[in-house]
Design a protein around this motif. Structure first.
Motif, PDB file in Angstrom:
ATOM      1  N   SER A  61      17.631  -6.053  -5.890  1.00  0.00           N
ATOM      2  CA  SER A  61      18.049  -4.837  -5.166  1.00  0.00           C
ATOM      3  C   SER A  61      16.931  -3.799  -5.140  1.00  0.00           C
ATOM      4  CB  SER A  61      19.318  -4.249  -5.794  1.00  0.00           C
ATOM      5  OG  SER A  61      20.378  -5.190  -5.746  1.00  0.00           O
ATOM      6  N   ILE A  62      15.713  -4.261  -4.895  1.00  0.00           N
ATOM      7  CA  ILE A  62      14.554  -3.375  -4.776  1.00  0.00           C
ATOM      8  C   ILE A  62      14.193  -3.260  -3.309  1.00  0.00           C
ATOM      9  CG2 ILE A  62      12.117  -3.077  -5.366  1.00  0.00           C
ATOM     10  CD1 ILE A  62      12.617  -4.682  -7.911  1.00  0.00           C
ATOM     11  N   ASP A  63      13.988  -2.022  -2.846  1.00  0.00           N
ATOM     12  CA  ASP A  63      13.633  -1.778  -1.447  1.00  0.00           C
ATOM     13  C   ASP A  63      12.113  -1.928  -1.298  1.00  0.00           C
ATOM     14  OD1 ASP A  63      13.512  -1.096   1.174  1.00  0.00           O
ATOM     15  OD2 ASP A  63      14.074   1.016   0.917  1.00  0.00           O
ATOM     16  N   LEU A  64      11.692  -3.102  -0.836  1.00  0.00           N
ATOM     17  CA  LEU A  64      10.266  -3.412  -0.673  1.00  0.00           C
ATOM     18  C   LEU A  64       9.959  -3.597   0.802  1.00  0.00           C
ATOM     19  CD1 LEU A  64       7.475  -4.211  -1.866  1.00  0.00           C
ATOM     20  CD2 LEU A  64       8.331  -6.565  -2.013  1.00  0.00           C
ATOM     21  N   THR A  65       9.051  -2.783   1.323  1.00  0.00           N
ATOM     22  CA  THR A  65       8.690  -2.875   2.740  1.00  0.00           C
ATOM     23  C   THR A  65       7.688  -4.004   2.940  1.00  0.00           C
ATOM     24  OG1 THR A  65       6.871  -1.302   2.515  1.00  0.00           O
ATOM     25  CG2 THR A  65       9.058  -0.398   3.001  1.00  0.00           C
ATOM     26  N   ASP A  66       7.515  -4.392   4.192  1.00  0.00           N
ATOM     27  CA  ASP A  66       6.585  -5.476   4.504  1.00  0.00           C
ATOM     28  C   ASP A  66       5.144  -5.104   4.161  1.00  0.00           C
ATOM     29  OD1 ASP A  66       8.656  -7.043   5.388  1.00  0.00           O
ATOM     30  OD2 ASP A  66       8.397  -6.522   7.509  1.00  0.00           O
ATOM     31  N   ASP A  67       4.750  -3.848   4.492  1.00  0.00           N
ATOM     32  CA  ASP A  67       3.375  -3.457   4.187  1.00  0.00           C
ATOM     33  C   ASP A  67       3.154  -3.324   2.683  1.00  0.00           C
ATOM     34  OD1 ASP A  67       4.959  -1.227   3.903  1.00  0.00           O
ATOM     35  OD2 ASP A  67       3.494   0.170   4.744  1.00  0.00           O
ATOM     36  N   GLY A  68       4.190  -2.939   1.948  1.00  0.00           N
ATOM     37  CA  GLY A  68       4.077  -2.885   0.493  1.00  0.00           C
ATOM     38  C   GLY A  68       3.904  -4.265  -0.113  1.00  0.00           C
ATOM     39  N   ALA A  69       4.693  -5.233   0.375  1.00  0.00           N
ATOM     40  CA  ALA A  69       4.579  -6.607  -0.117  1.00  0.00           C
ATOM     41  C   ALA A  69       3.209  -7.188   0.228  1.00  0.00           C
ATOM     42  CB  ALA A  69       5.686  -7.467   0.468  1.00  0.00           C
ATOM     43  N   ALA A  70       2.720  -6.888   1.441  1.00  0.00           N
ATOM     44  CA  ALA A  70       1.416  -7.409   1.858  1.00  0.00           C
ATOM     45  C   ALA A  70       0.295  -6.830   1.004  1.00  0.00           C
ATOM     46  CB  ALA A  70       1.178  -7.101   3.333  1.00  0.00           C
ATOM     47  N   LEU A  71       0.381  -5.535   0.678  1.00  0.00           N
ATOM     48  CA  LEU A  71      -0.664  -4.918  -0.136  1.00  0.00           C
ATOM     49  C   LEU A  71      -0.634  -5.452  -1.564  1.00  0.00           C
ATOM     50  CD1 LEU A  71      -2.957  -2.961  -0.394  1.00  0.00           C
ATOM     51  CD2 LEU A  71      -1.320  -1.105  -0.767  1.00  0.00           C
ATOM     52  N   ILE A  72       0.555  -5.635  -2.129  1.00  0.00           N
ATOM     53  CA  ILE A  72       0.645  -6.215  -3.473  1.00  0.00           C
ATOM     54  C   ILE A  72       0.046  -7.615  -3.475  1.00  0.00           C
ATOM     55  CG2 ILE A  72       2.234  -7.061  -5.240  1.00  0.00           C
ATOM     56  CD1 ILE A  72       4.115  -4.800  -4.550  1.00  0.00           C
ATOM     57  N   ALA A  73       0.383  -8.405  -2.465  1.00  0.00           N
ATOM     58  CA  ALA A  73      -0.136  -9.776  -2.379  1.00  0.00           C
ATOM     59  C   ALA A  73      -1.657  -9.779  -2.276  1.00  0.00           C
ATOM     60  CB  ALA A  73       0.483 -10.487  -1.182  1.00  0.00           C
ATOM     61  N   LYS A  74      -2.189  -8.803  -1.571  1.00  0.00           N
ATOM     62  CA  LYS A  74      -3.647  -8.727  -1.415  1.00  0.00           C
ATOM     63  C   LYS A  74      -4.320  -8.349  -2.730  1.00  0.00           C
ATOM     64  CE  LYS A  74      -7.148  -6.460   1.436  1.00  0.00           C
ATOM     65  NZ  LYS A  74      -7.369  -5.445   2.495  1.00  0.00           N
ATOM     66  N   LEU A  75      -3.732  -7.385  -3.442  1.00  0.00           N
ATOM     67  CA  LEU A  75      -4.309  -6.942  -4.707  1.00  0.00           C
ATOM     68  C   LEU A  75      -4.188  -8.010  -5.786  1.00  0.00           C
ATOM     69  CD1 LEU A  75      -2.979  -3.266  -4.829  1.00  0.00           C
ATOM     70  CD2 LEU A  75      -5.280  -4.024  -4.263  1.00  0.00           C
ATOM     71  N   ALA A  76      -3.202  -8.889  -5.669  1.00  0.00           N
ATOM     72  CA  ALA A  76      -2.992  -9.927  -6.692  1.00  0.00           C
ATOM     73  C   ALA A  76      -4.110 -10.946  -6.707  1.00  0.00           C
ATOM     74  CB  ALA A  76      -1.657 -10.618  -6.463  1.00  0.00           C
TER      75      ALA A  76
ATOM     76  N   ASP B  61       6.452   1.100  -0.612  1.00  0.00           N
ATOM     77  CA  ASP B  61       5.637   0.850   0.566  1.00  0.00           C
ATOM     78  C   ASP B  61       4.170   0.820   0.148  1.00  0.00           C
ATOM     79  OD1 ASP B  61       5.138   3.479  -0.004  1.00  0.00           O
ATOM     80  OD2 ASP B  61       6.092   4.275   1.797  1.00  0.00           O
ATOM     81  N   ALA B  62       3.270   0.771   1.131  1.00  0.00           N
ATOM     82  CA  ALA B  62       1.844   0.680   0.812  1.00  0.00           C
ATOM     83  C   ALA B  62       1.362   1.895   0.030  1.00  0.00           C
ATOM     84  CB  ALA B  62       1.037   0.520   2.101  1.00  0.00           C
ATOM     85  N   GLY B  63       1.892   3.082   0.339  1.00  0.00           N
ATOM     86  CA  GLY B  63       1.498   4.282  -0.388  1.00  0.00           C
ATOM     87  C   GLY B  63       1.918   4.227  -1.847  1.00  0.00           C
ATOM     88  N   THR B  64       3.134   3.740  -2.099  1.00  0.00           N
ATOM     89  CA  THR B  64       3.610   3.617  -3.480  1.00  0.00           C
ATOM     90  C   THR B  64       2.746   2.626  -4.263  1.00  0.00           C
ATOM     91  OG1 THR B  64       5.875   4.043  -2.729  1.00  0.00           O
ATOM     92  CG2 THR B  64       5.603   3.077  -4.917  1.00  0.00           C
ATOM     93  N   VAL B  65       2.420   1.502  -3.631  1.00  0.00           N
ATOM     94  CA  VAL B  65       1.585   0.496  -4.291  1.00  0.00           C
ATOM     95  C   VAL B  65       0.201   1.066  -4.588  1.00  0.00           C
ATOM     96  CG1 VAL B  65       0.519  -1.772  -4.038  1.00  0.00           C
ATOM     97  CG2 VAL B  65       2.842  -1.387  -3.207  1.00  0.00           C
ATOM     98  N   SER B  66      -0.329   1.813  -3.639  1.00  0.00           N
ATOM     99  CA  SER B  66      -1.652   2.407  -3.817  1.00  0.00           C
ATOM    100  C   SER B  66      -1.658   3.361  -5.001  1.00  0.00           C
ATOM    101  CB  SER B  66      -2.078   3.126  -2.538  1.00  0.00           C
ATOM    102  OG  SER B  66      -3.315   3.766  -2.708  1.00  0.00           O
ATOM    103  N   ASP B  67      -0.631   4.205  -5.103  1.00  0.00           N
ATOM    104  CA  ASP B  67      -0.552   5.159  -6.218  1.00  0.00           C
ATOM    105  C   ASP B  67      -0.355   4.445  -7.550  1.00  0.00           C
ATOM    106  OD1 ASP B  67      -0.868   7.262  -4.468  1.00  0.00           O
ATOM    107  OD2 ASP B  67       1.286   7.580  -4.209  1.00  0.00           O
TER     108      ASP B  67
END
Length: 538
Positions: free
Chosen positions: A194-209, A231-237
């Motif tokens: 039940s986590i709200d994960l956007t597509d750009d957030g998932a893509a950025l996490i996958a890239k950083l991994a 989202d991508a901003g949350t992942v970046s922070d």
């Protein structure tokens, strides 16, 4: 008690393992056919599923209700294996148990039959950390193990595993997990949690991994505590990386050679507690994308990894940059990233690199280095080429503009010429027969300068000695008082007389330049040995 997501969602069967189907299918077929090996070696980068597959394999060969090569997860053996209470499966961390005594204990325990399952499985993680003595102790038991014992070795550094160990195992190379597979798996986990994960957030996490599933799930777990929507901003922070706008603004500044703008962006990011090492890695990643756009304009979309909205900015940067410039910047940033792990102040190192990237001479850096290497070879070749005449040519006078005079340290010790140089004729010169003895003695006194006199000749007239050198470098050294004085003292000891020293070069500046250009062409057209042979034969 809360359980970390990467542990909670660790694959339990081969079907759950992603991007390693070439391995899981083979292992399942072996289990179904009953033709499993006695030793396996799993190698690959971190987070690709090596230890996970080792655990699944250990469960599957002992499972009472195996299903298509997968463990059933329902029998007592599967349940106890999952909670770590099954004594027939022994996991050893070689990083902390790397001594010969640890392997001897393993070898002594291997003689006992399994208690509940069909096999006793030893999983040795990070096996490359074992000592040489431990490897030697492991070798014999791996070569001829009891029929009920199996070994599964896992390592991230296969080159450190001795060939004697690797040759006794079935080796499986785990590939880096594709970014799209990681993103899909993250979306599935987020949905179940039940986590709200956007597509750009998932893509950025996958890239950083960087191809590691464990790193990706750990970062998702970290981000879930920072915001309701990831989202991508949350992942970046959460990851401490630069936001995408900052990143491309910095690349623009480097492309425009705007030092002030690049340093200002760096200062802003530093105040926001951004990780400069991660920022350097991000710049390298984006410069790689730009390099691929320049190098492969037809199919670069299949090679680069970026967000959809970033593609236009990358294309604009690629259009404004030269491929050589991009590659030089990549080289400088990679060196910077290596140095940042060793220096005390990462910010200073990063800012120094930015200033170099924005400098006008960055693009020609590699070319300058290559030229220096060529000129070093030319100097060695010049020392071997002997073209100087035995005596000055007829009609010429020693007192040319190239002639330099050696001054003694004290004016009262300097001899006075006994002949008038202006009235001196070439036939008045007497070749110095002991000049080779002078050079031999001078090599003992000043070997650094003596090398520049190789192939030189000397002649005397009264108390004046004229030295004709074929190496213009000697003229430069001759201007130094210490070198001239040491040569004068050596001449005095060998010849028994103090002379007024005059020196000249046998070739003009233009001739030396032509010779250098000739040597450069030879060095570029053939190897250095061929160039030396050609120079010696002239």
């Amino acid at each position: 008690m809360y359980k970390a997501l990467y542990r909670k969602w660790r694959p339990m069967t081969f079907d759950d393992v992603i991007s390693q189907q070439h391995i899981t299918d083979t292992l399942k077929n072996q289990i179904i056919s009953g033709k499993t090996a006695h030793a396996y070696l799993f190698t690959g980068s971190r987070g690709t599923g090596k230890t996970t597959c080792a655990r699944i394999l250990a469960k599957a060969v002992n499972c009472r209700n195996m299903k298509d090569g997968n463990p059933c997860l329902e029998c007592d053996i599967c349940r106890d294996a999952d909670n770590g209470s099954l004594t027939d499966i022994v996991e050893i961390d070689a990083a902390s148990n790397n001594g010969v005594d640890n392997i001897r204990d393993l070898r002594d325990g291997a003689v006992y039959t399994p208690e509940r399952g069909a096999y006793k499985i030893y999983i040795i993680d990070e096996v490359h950390m074992l000592s040489q003595g431990a490897f030697n102790a492991l070798l014999k038991i791996m070569e001829e193990p009891p029929p009920y014992v199996k070994f599964i070795l896992a390592t991230t550094e296969i080159h450190k595993v001795p060939a004697t160990i690797a040759s006794r195992c079935q080796r499986y190379d785990f590939r880096r997990i594709k970014a799209e597979d990681i993103a899909a798996r993250l979306k599935f986990i987020a949905q179940q949690e039940s986590i709200d994960l956007t597509d750009d957030g998932a893509a950025l996490i996958a890239k950083l991994a960087d191809g590691g599933m464990r790193d990706a799930v750990s970062l998702l777990d970290q981000c879930s505590a920072c915001a309701e929507t990831i989202d991508a901003g949350t992942v970046s922070d959460a990851a401490g990386i630069a936001g995408r706008d900052y990143l491309y603004d910095m690349l623009d500044a480097v492309s425009e050679r705007d030092i002030s703008k690049a340093l200002s962006i760096t200062g802003t990011l530093y105040e926001m507690s951004k990780d400069l090492a991660r920022l350097c890695e991000e710049l390298i990643s984006q410069l790689r994308n730009i390099m691929l756009i320049k190098a492969s304009p037809k199919n670069y979309s299949e090679l680069i990894v970026c967000m959809p909205d970033e593609l236009k900015r990358l294309e604009a940067l690629a259009q404004a940059s030269d491929l050589d410039d991009v590659m030089n910047r990549l080289y400088a940033l990679q060196e910077c990233r290596e140095r940042m792990a060793k220096v005390l102040n990462k910010r200073v190192e990063f800012e120094m690199t930015l200033i170099r990237l924005c400098g006008e001479n960055t693009a020609n850096q590699s070319e300058a280095i290559d030229n220096s290497e060529i000129y070093d070879k030319i100097k060695k070749l010049e020392d071997m080429i002997k073209r100087a005449p035995a005596v000055p040519a007829a009609g010429s006078t020693p007192a040319e503009p190239e002639v330099l005079t050696a001054k003694n340290p004290a004016p009262d010790t300097e001899p006075v010429p006994t002949v008038d140089i202006k009235k001196l004729k070439p036939e008045d010169l007497v070749p110095c027969e002991r000049w080779d003895d002078v050079l031999e003695e001078f090599r003992k006194v000043n070997p650094a300068v003596a090398g520049s006199l190789d192939g030189s000749v000397a002649a005397t007239a009264g108390n004046i000695i004229f030295i004709t050198s074929q190496n213009r470098f000697f003229i430069t050294l001759f201007k130094t008082k210490e070198n001239a004085v040491s040569l004068g003292e050596t001449i005095n000891r060998v010849l028994g007389q103090r002379f007024v020293i005059k020196a000249r070069c046998a070739t003009t500046v233009d001739q030396q330049k032509n010779m250098a250009e000739e040597l450069i062409k030879k060095a570029q057209a053939s190897n250095i040995e061929t160039a030396i042979e050609n120079g010696s034969s002239q």
